[in-house]
Write a protein that holds these residues in place. Structure first.
Motif, mmCIF file in Angstrom:
data_model
loop_
_atom_site.group_PDB
_atom_site.id
_atom_site.type_symbol
_atom_site.label_atom_id
_atom_site.label_comp_id
_atom_site.label_asym_id
_atom_site.label_seq_id
_atom_site.Cartn_x
_atom_site.Cartn_y
_atom_site.Cartn_z
ATOM 1 N N TYR A 77 0.762 -0.807 -0.209
ATOM 2 C CA TYR A 77 -0.296 0.327 -0.065
ATOM 3 C C TYR A 77 0.595 1.018 -0.305
ATOM 4 N N THR A 78 0.423 2.433 -1.245
ATOM 5 C CA THR A 78 0.978 3.314 -0.874
ATOM 6 C C THR A 78 1.116 4.338 0.293
ATOM 7 N N GLU A 137 -0.199 7.836 2.085
ATOM 8 C CA GLU A 137 -0.056 9.826 1.949
ATOM 9 C C GLU A 137 -0.491 9.960 3.472
ATOM 10 N N GLN A 182 1.929 16.672 1.525
ATOM 11 C CA GLN A 182 3.204 15.807 1.784
ATOM 12 C C GLN A 182 3.791 15.858 3.378
ATOM 13 N N GLU A 225 7.076 5.329 1.869
ATOM 14 C CA GLU A 225 6.098 5.825 1.086
ATOM 15 C C GLU A 225 5.531 4.141 0.730
ATOM 16 N N TYR A 226 5.863 3.835 1.406
ATOM 17 C CA TYR A 226 4.985 2.223 1.270
ATOM 18 C C TYR A 226 4.641 1.363 3.064
ATOM 19 N N HIS A 241 -3.501 3.729 -0.019
ATOM 20 C CA HIS A 241 -4.206 2.869 -1.595
ATOM 21 C C HIS A 241 -3.143 1.502 -1.917
ATOM 22 N N HIS A 284 -1.502 -0.377 -3.766
ATOM 23 C CA HIS A 284 -0.394 -0.114 -4.770
ATOM 24 C C HIS A 284 -0.597 -1.917 -5.557
#
Length: 781
Positions: free
Chosen positions: A32-33, A35, A45, A71-72, A104, A106
């Motif tokens: 998943y990304t 944010e 961000q 990020e992940y 989200h 990915h």
């Protein structure tokens, strides 16, 4: 050169720093990304890593998600009901700010694909399966790395030294690697300097090796060492942002002196600068900045030497330490929340793989004699002549210091020893007493110009000044076309036989001589090597390109200016055409095959090397003759990796020089230990074969690579990489002096603070060709 697999010495077994990853219970990895945005500015961000980790932990609320801090996020189970979560940070800087955490999906990876066929494949940089495997490798790597590093403190004999200001700690980080023989967890060990003094003032004393003295230019070097340090001032923990430009006694806070403001009873040195607290820019005396054990962000040159000396471990010590690190990896994979959900099991033992030892070449010397190699793949040249010795008609000595610093009698004694050793090696000097000229450091051109009739000039310099050395080489390379050899004043004192031999090997190579002859290719071959140096002095990148002008023992080279930080060489066709013409001029033969060795290329740049450099090489051949199509071998050589090998007998020992391992690579390549390690564990060179249309077998390529490691003419031992790569590396470093402006007047040395003026001045600096007198010589040695 053409050898078969049966010509290897009997196989052996080596132990590596990898443990096999046996299985993964989870069938899939969901990526998943993440944010994390300001609630009032959703397009912004959050970048602070520590705050991102804190906010994600609050939002995840003890779920099975593993966050990499950047990020992940990863999980073994697909999320079904995640929605935007609003959280607040405990960080005082963001105390009144709300943040939104959004995930989200990915990508999803099938873990069983890792344990399917791992057969070698040609590296293109664009293969879909390759990209899929690399992506899953990155995901597993991030999952295991999220458990943190395993740190082990060395015992006192290995570096608990108060004089340096730090103790040596070993930091082990695990990383996942998908290789030809399976999936492994590599244990990467790094020596880290951890503070062991009480205050920043003690750290300054260690940095300056005693009393630092009053504030001055020397303190600017220490400024970088304190940036980012976390210290305790009173009872408050703060982060430092460097040093003040003014000394302690000249600073005031709210109208009060430093001593009055802090009401300190300690003895404060008023001639020292103060540390600056980040965000508030408040000055605080170094004596009041209390240190806890932490990683030093930067250390000085002599401290780095101490760190290297203190962190040398024998193969046995290192392997035992790695075994303990593997046990730690097993434990964290089984017990760490989130990570344990993946069911990752790692072998308790370090991997053992098969290896082969290459036969050593015959090293030809002068008078039809051969060098006697010892078990360390080295030999001696005492009372033996060189394979091809130079004849020196006239030489001179230029001394860039006063007669008081370096008396003429000292230089005459040194030159006498130089000539005596030269005759033993077969070099002939027609002049027993050279012309000696004393000069000031700002009169380099005038001095060398008066000695321009000499075959080579020995330049005696007072220090290791980059600007003086650079100016000597610039004038010699680009304006006068004279061979020069620099030597420090202290090295001209007393009897230094080994140093004199090393100088003579360099001089002989520059003047067209040849130390040894280690091999002869079975068919006409052009050896090419290239490297790129991203210089700091002239603000551009320098690409070096060297090629053989005979059977592979003598080389010529050129440099090309690149835009800053550009790694790929774009004008290969022109360079190859020039190399082929020079090679033909000396040999009168067209090479049947071309061996192209490339250094300094990362995985992400492999596709560019094939598409741009290899295609340019082919075009260069067509520019010479439209029907000319030589066979080509392209190999990438790397030293920036963490793979190590040791042999196990009754104890762990370094690998025998010539050891080749083919199993621990992800593509068509091999690791080779060509040298004997002077200290610690030997580091292999990784060769990646990205293109091969020659008739050489795998064994032929191994033997060719190993034989070229004996061809480096300024040492009498096997080196870690093939000699052409060393030539390219030396030329890319020396090439930065081939400029159109005096080296000591570059913006790097003259413009210190005004970045805009520095960039404007750098635009006027560019590389110029080497003087025609040196064009086809190894002047860069």
């Amino acid at each position: 050169m053409n050898k078969t697999d049966t010509e290897y010495i009997e196989p052996t077994t080596v132990v590596t720093n990898h443990a096999r990853l046996n299985s993964i219970r989870a069938k899939r990895i969901y990526v998943y990304t993440v944010e994390i945005t300001n609630a009032d500015a959703p397009d912004e961000q959050l970048k602070d890593t520590q705050t991102r980790i804190e906010l994600f932990a609050k939002a995840a609320n003890q779920s099975s998600l593993v966050f990499d801090g950047r990020e992940y996020a990863y999980t073994a189970h697909k999320l079904l009901n995640w929605s935007t979560v609003s959280v607040h940070s405990a960080n005082a800087e963001f105390a009144h700010t709300a943040f939104h955490v959004v995930l989200h999906l990915h990508r999803t990876y099938d873990t069983q694909a890792l344990f399917k066929d791992q057969s070698p494949k040609e590296t293109t940089g664009t293969d879909d399966l390759d990209q899929y495997s690399r992506g899953m490798e990155f995901a597993l790597d991030s999952i295991i790395r999220s458990t943190g590093a395993y740190t082990e403190t060395l015992d006192k004999q290995h570096g608990d030294d108060k004089a340096t200001g730090f103790s040596v700690h070993w930091e082990h980080r695990a990383s996942v690697r998908v290789l030809r023989s399976g999936v492994y967890v590599a244990i990467n060990a790094h020596a880290r300097p951890i503070t062991n003094v009480k205050t920043v003032a003690d750290l300054a004393r260690a940095f300056f090796r005693g009393n630092p003295g009053p504030a001055g230019p020397a303190w600017t070097r220490f400024d970088a060492n304190v940036r980012g340090l976390r210290v305790c001032v009173g009872s408050t923990y703060v982060v430092l942002n460097g040093l003040t430009t003014r000394v302690h006694r000249d600073l005031r806070i709210n109208g009060s002196s430093i001593d009055e403001y802090y009401k300190s009873t300690d003895s404060l040195d008023s001639a020292w600068p103060c540390a600056v607290i980040a965000h508030t820019n408040t000055p605080v005396p170094l004596e009041l900045c209390k240190l806890e054990p932490q990683l030093l962000p930067r250390i000085s040159g002599w401290q780095r030497m101490k760190l290297m000396a203190q962190s040398v471990l024998s193969p046995t010590q290192r392997q035992h330490m790695l075994e303990r690190a593997v046990q730690h990896v097993q434990k964290v994979c089984a017990e760490t929340p989130g990570v344990s959900d993946f069911g990752i099991t790692v072998s308790s033992e370090l991997a053992r793989v098969e290896a082969r030892v290459l036969p050593r070449p015959r090293i030809s010397l002068g008078s039809s004699t051969f060098a006697q190699l010892d078990p360390h793949a080295s030999w001696t040249i005492d009372r033996q002549t060189l394979y091809k010795a130079a004849h020196i008609h006239k030489w001179a000595i230029a001394v860039f210091c006063s007669k008081q610093q370096c008396p003429e009698s000292q230089l005459l004694a040194f030159s006498k020893q130089l000539i005596k050793t030269a005759h033993e090696l077969g070099l002939s000097f027609d002049e027993s007493k050279p012309q000696i000229t004393y000069a000031q450091t700002n009169r380099v051109y005038d001095t060398l110009h008066t000695l321009r009739d000499a075959q080579f000039i020995l330049c005696v310099v007072p220090s290791t000044s980059v600007s003086l050395y650079g100016e000597i080489k610039r004038v010699a390379y680009t304006q006068l076309g004279i061979h020069t050899q620099c030597v420090n004043i202290r090295n001209t004192k007393g009897s230094r036989t080994k140093l004199v031999e090393a100088l003579l090997l360099k001089i002989n190579t520059k003047l067209g001589g040849q130390t040894t002859n280690s091999f002869q290719p079975s068919e006409p071959t052009l050896y090419i090597a290239a490297d790129v140096c991203h210089t700091t002095e002239i603000g551009v990148s320098v690409a070096s390109f060297v090629w053989s002008i005979d059977s592979g023992q003598t080389f010529a080279g050129t440099v090309v200016q690149h835009p800053k930080r550009q790694e790929i060489i774009e004008n290969m066709d022109v360079l190859v055409r020039h190399a082929l013409r020079v090679h033909y001029k000396h040999t009168r033969v067209k090479p049947v095959q071309i061996v192209y060795l490339r250094d300094g290329v990362s995985d992400s740049q492999l596709g560019d090397v094939r598409r741009i450099e290899l295609d340019g090489l082919m075009r260069g051949c067509k520019l010479v003759d439209s029907t000319y199509e030589p066979r080509v071998l392209l190999m990438i050589a790397r030293k920036r990796h963490c793979t190590r090998f040791v042999q196990q007998s009754s104890n762990f020992e370094n690998c025998v020089p010539g050891t080749v391992v083919t199993q621990m690579t992800s593509h068509n390549g091999f690791h080779m230990v060509a040298h004997h390690a002077i200290h610690g564990v030997s580091k292999p060179t990784y060769f990646l074969i990205t293109h091969n249309t020659t008739q050489m077998s795998e064994a032929d390529i191994h033997n060719m690579s190993y034989n070229l490691c004996f061809a480096y003419p300024i040492v009498t031992r096997a080196v870690t990489m093939p000699a052409p790569l060393y030539y390219a590396h030396r030329l890319s470093g020396k090439g930065r002096v081939q400029i159109n402006a005096p080296f000591d007047m570059l913006p790097y040395f003259t413009v210190k603070k005004n970045a805009k003026a520095k960039r404007a001045a750098e635009e006027d600096v560019h590389l110029v060709p080497v003087h025609h007198n040196l064009a086809d010589s190894m002047y860069f040695m």
